[in-house]
Design an enzyme around this catalytic site. Structure first.
Site, PDB file in Angstrom:
ATOM      1  N   ASN A  52       0.219  75.461  51.247  1.00  0.00           N
ATOM      2  CA  ASN A  52       0.994  76.694  51.181  1.00  0.00           C
ATOM      3  C   ASN A  52       2.233  76.523  50.304  1.00  0.00           C
ATOM      4  O   ASN A  52       2.602  77.413  49.541  1.00  0.00           O
ATOM      5  CB  ASN A  52       1.437  77.104  52.585  1.00  0.00           C
ATOM      6  N   HIS A 433      -7.584  97.127  46.696  1.00  0.00           N
ATOM      7  CA  HIS A 433      -7.521  96.195  47.817  1.00  0.00           C
ATOM      8  C   HIS A 433      -8.292  96.721  49.021  1.00  0.00           C
ATOM      9  O   HIS A 433      -8.460  96.017  50.017  1.00  0.00           O
ATOM     10  CB  HIS A 433      -6.047  95.951  48.175  1.00  0.00           C
ATOM     11  N   ARG A 561       1.566  88.179  61.131  1.00  0.00           N
ATOM     12  CA  ARG A 561       1.175  86.806  60.868  1.00  0.00           C
ATOM     13  C   ARG A 561       2.239  86.053  60.081  1.00  0.00           C
ATOM     14  O   ARG A 561       2.613  84.951  60.424  1.00  0.00           O
ATOM     15  CB  ARG A 561      -0.136  86.771  60.074  1.00  0.00           C
ATOM     16  N   HIS A 589      -5.593  88.201  60.608  1.00  0.00           N
ATOM     17  CA  HIS A 589      -5.660  88.888  59.324  1.00  0.00           C
ATOM     18  C   HIS A 589      -5.876  90.397  59.450  1.00  0.00           C
ATOM     19  O   HIS A 589      -5.645  91.137  58.500  1.00  0.00           O
ATOM     20  CB  HIS A 589      -6.792  88.267  58.487  1.00  0.00           C
TER      21      HIS A 589
END
Length: 732
Positions: A52, A433, A561, A589
């Site tokens: 990350n 998206h 999240r 998610h």
């Protein structure tokens, strides 16, 4: 350990986005020290947090550097200049990387206790030395390139994430320093080399240590001393000319140019010669010195299947019982009633099989699908090709701008076009998206459409670790809206939708209306309550609206999240807002929004939506997104009364956000509940039942107090969602 040592001021209205992302990655890293998680899974969390960080530097830090260099940056919503943000971010990122080093050092001792050893090459027994000599000569020597660092030998180009061993070369007799040497570590070679097992003990040595040990084979006649291992992270952002005539070729060129982006971050585990730093073109503040090892993300190579007791128990998702009752006929299942599939607890194969059935059904006339991310060997792509070869009309919208998946999507687009699929790239100014499939089928004397709306990508691999919702329907209004939205994507016409809200035009005003409706209920003496689940909450206008709702008396719970720029629990501003974050085996998610509409949640009367969009400005204003109302009674009960309810009440994997912007773990309480465990256990139990499961609302008391998490492939904090700053970091 408390997360978020960032120390935002109490009076600031918003929390800096970059610092919010680092807070998220700190929560990920803290899982590496969670005693309830098996050792090798904790090692995986350590690896994920390091990965990350790479994307954070390559995208977010690189963006701040560009603003500073160009002089184009504006102050952030918190009033920080790009220079102030960059300084604060680098200091906090340095702290996080030092924490990774500390945790890795502690894990080495735990690994040794579990008979997984990292050995010192110089201290190996002669039998191991013989084996390693053979390995070096046959597996390493042919692919290594020794270089010397002097004016006549330019510095080799090192790709982002690439590592190199720096050596000091001396005359063996006089010890006179002759020159410096460098060996780039080939990315195709394992960083951790496994030695032959010994007495049930798993042993590794590190690639750079092996190369240093055999350096005399690379530099004959010289004595080589290891100086440092360096690792480079480059600016990987892609700038696209939106008015380009050929979007595919333009983007392909831009992606190739990205590979040679400027060095934005340099990790070293020793001291590099000054002339080398000059050649690399890095400033002092772009160098991070690490005490143990660079490239901590590589520790995932130590996650071996030989030690199942150190891993989550395997979990195998299944097909929903309703589909099995109809012998796998998805059209019959959906005609009977809308179908909700909760991934990864229920298999993503449901989506694949739906498309495969459509491809093979002679009555299916057309298939349309949007693809943002998918795997390189996706069965979804195979199904689409099978459909076009069967004579069906197949249209696929491929989004080229899915960060870090651009090259994969370019290859996908070309492969689909070659096989006869109609490929479109959407609107140049807006990323597509939304996650949608539309199948049109002839049934008797009329055409019947079936739609799939999802909160996640059509990616079979990540679907095993991302929690998402698939919603299948043949509701006339919803399938008609799906068709109209596809026409917008392919034909650039502004659609008139009846129920589905879409970005960039109607999601924001729809959300504003829903929130204000809750305020009106409070003013009328009725309950006002909102539950929100998403990946990121950053949009300032929507945050201000939630602040206003809190002050009006609306009770708000947000399960986020990653990044959260809203500051909860501040008297007079947000005292009725609670922010929670679940970090565990799976990556949360799904985007789900519930509004009580005058009733306490959960309620059958609540207004409920699933979406592809987070509450970020880009999702509201610069993308094609879909927000779908859930009105089917059973689907509504499943999503709100079970899925969202359980997320809101999880206590075993949940963090809560403090008014100062920090985070702390929620106390498990007398009846601990793990959302991940609950859904796995429920899905497994449903497989054993005959008929359709009742989908009851979970009771927090159902979760055993000391229940251990479980896993299949990986926990789930992907590498920064490609991220446009989202945290795996990939934007999903």
């Amino acid at each position: 350990m408390a997360s978020g040592a960032l120390h935002k001021k109490h009076h600031a209205r918003y929390i800096n986005r970059e610092l919010g992302w680092l807070d998220f990655n700190q929560r990920v890293l803290d899982e590496a020290e969670n005693p309830a998680t098996p050792l090798l899974e904790r090692l995986r969390f350590l690896s994920i947090s390091a990965g990350n960080m790479d994307e954070f530097y390559a995208v977010r830090v690189a963006g701040l550097v560009d603003q500073l260099r160009d002089g184009t940056g504006k102050k952030s919503p918190e009033g920080l200049t790009p220079a102030q943000q960059l300084d604060t971010v680098r200091r906090q990122a340095w702290h996080l990387q030092q924490e990774q080093q500390r945790i890795w050092g502690a894990m080495l001792d735990e690994l040794e206790e579990s008979d997984i050893l990292l050995k010192n090459v110089e201290k190996l027994h002669h039998h191991d030395q013989e084996w390693l000599t053979t390995y070096f000569e046959k597996q390493l020597f042919p692919v290594l390139t020794p270089l010397t660092l002097n004016p006549t030998h330019p510095l080799p180009f090192i790709f982002s994430g690439g590592q190199a061993l720096v050596l000091r070369l001396r005359e063996p007799k006089t010890s006179h320093h002759v020159m410096d040497g460098m060996v780039v570590l080939p990315a195709q070679l394992p960083r951790f080399i496994r030695l032959p097992d010994k007495h049930d003990t798993i042993r590794f040595v590190m690639l750079e240590d092996v190369i240093a040990h055999f350096a005399k084979r690379l530099y004959p006649g010289l004595h080589a001393t290891r100086v440092s291992v360096l690792r480079i992270v480059r600016d990987l952002d892609v700038e696209l000319e939106e008015e380009a005539e050929d979007l595919l070729n333009t983007f392909e060129k831009a992606v190739k140019e990205r590979r040679r982006g400027a060095c934005i971050h340099l990790e070293v585990d020793g001291h590099l010669p000054k002339h080398l730093l000059r050649k690399l073109g890095v400033a002092k503040d772009e160098v991070v010195h690490l005490s143990t090892m660079v490239g901590v993300g590589d520790v995932k190579q130590l996650i071996v299947s030989d030690k199942p007791e150190l891993l989550f128990k395997p979990y195998h998702a299944s097909i929903p019982q309703r589909v099995l009752k109809h012998d796998g006929d998805y059209f019959a299942t959906i005609r009977e009633q809308d179908l909700v599939v909760h991934h990864p607890y229920e298999s993503f194969d449901t989506v694949v099989h739906f498309l495969q059935q459509a491809a093979r059904d002679p009555d299916v006339l057309s298939i349309k699908q949007s693809i943002y991310r998918t795997s390189h060997d996706s069965p979804i792509v195979d199904a689409l090709i099978e459909a076009v070869e069967a004579g069906k009309s197949v249209t696929v919208e491929v989004e080229l701008r899915a960060r870090f998946d651009e090259e994969a999507n370019i290859r996908l687009a070309r492969a689909l076009e070659t096989r006869g699929v109609q490929v479109v790239y959407g609107l140049a100014a807006y990323k597509t998206h939304a996650k949608m499939i539309l199948v049109v089928r002839r049934e008797g004397d009329h055409l019947q459409s079936y739609a799939h709306y999802g909160t996640g990508n059509y990616h079979p691999s990540t679907a095993k670790i991302y929690t998402d919702i698939s919603y299948f329907t043949c509701n006339p209004v919803l399938v008609d809206d799906c068709a109209r939205l596809f026409n917008c994507i392919t034909g650039a016409a502004v659609p008139e939708l009846h129920a589905v809200a879409f970005s960039p035009l109607t999601i924001r005003p729809t959300l504003e209306k829903l929130v204000r409706n809750e305020m009106d209920h409070v003013r009328a003496g009725r309950p006002g309550q909102i539950w929100l689940k998403m990946n990121s909450l950053v949009d300032r206008k929507l945050i201000d609206l939630l602040y206003e709702a809190s002050q009006a008396g609306v009770q708000i719970t947000v399960v986020v999240r990653g990044i959260c720029s809203l500051r909860p629990g501040v008297p007079g501003l947000s005292e009725r807002i609670e922010v929670r974050s679940i970090v565990g085996r799976y990556l949360e998610h799904a985007r789900v929004f519930a509004f009580g509409d005058g009733h306490e949640l959960p309620s059958d009367n609540a207004k409920l939506f699933i979406a592809s969009a987070d509450w970020m400005k880009r999702n509201m204003d610069r993308r094609i997104e879909a927000m779908v109302p859930i009105t089917d009674k059973d689907a509504h009960a499943r999503i709100l009364g079970e899925i969202l309810f359980t997320n809101v009440h999880d206590t075993l994997q949940t963090w809560t956000m403090l008014p100062n912007g920090g985070w702390k773990r929620v106390e498990p309480g007398p009846t601990p509940l793990s959302a991940h465990n609950y859904f796995m256990e429920k899905a497994s139990a449903s497989d054993k039942e005959a008929g359709v499961p009742a989908n009851p609302q979970p009771d927090p008391a159902e979760a055993p107090a000391n229940h251990q998490p479980v896993s299949e492939d990986a926990p789930a904090i992907p590498q920064p969602d490609s991220h446009e700053g989202e945290g795996p970091v990939k934007e999903a």
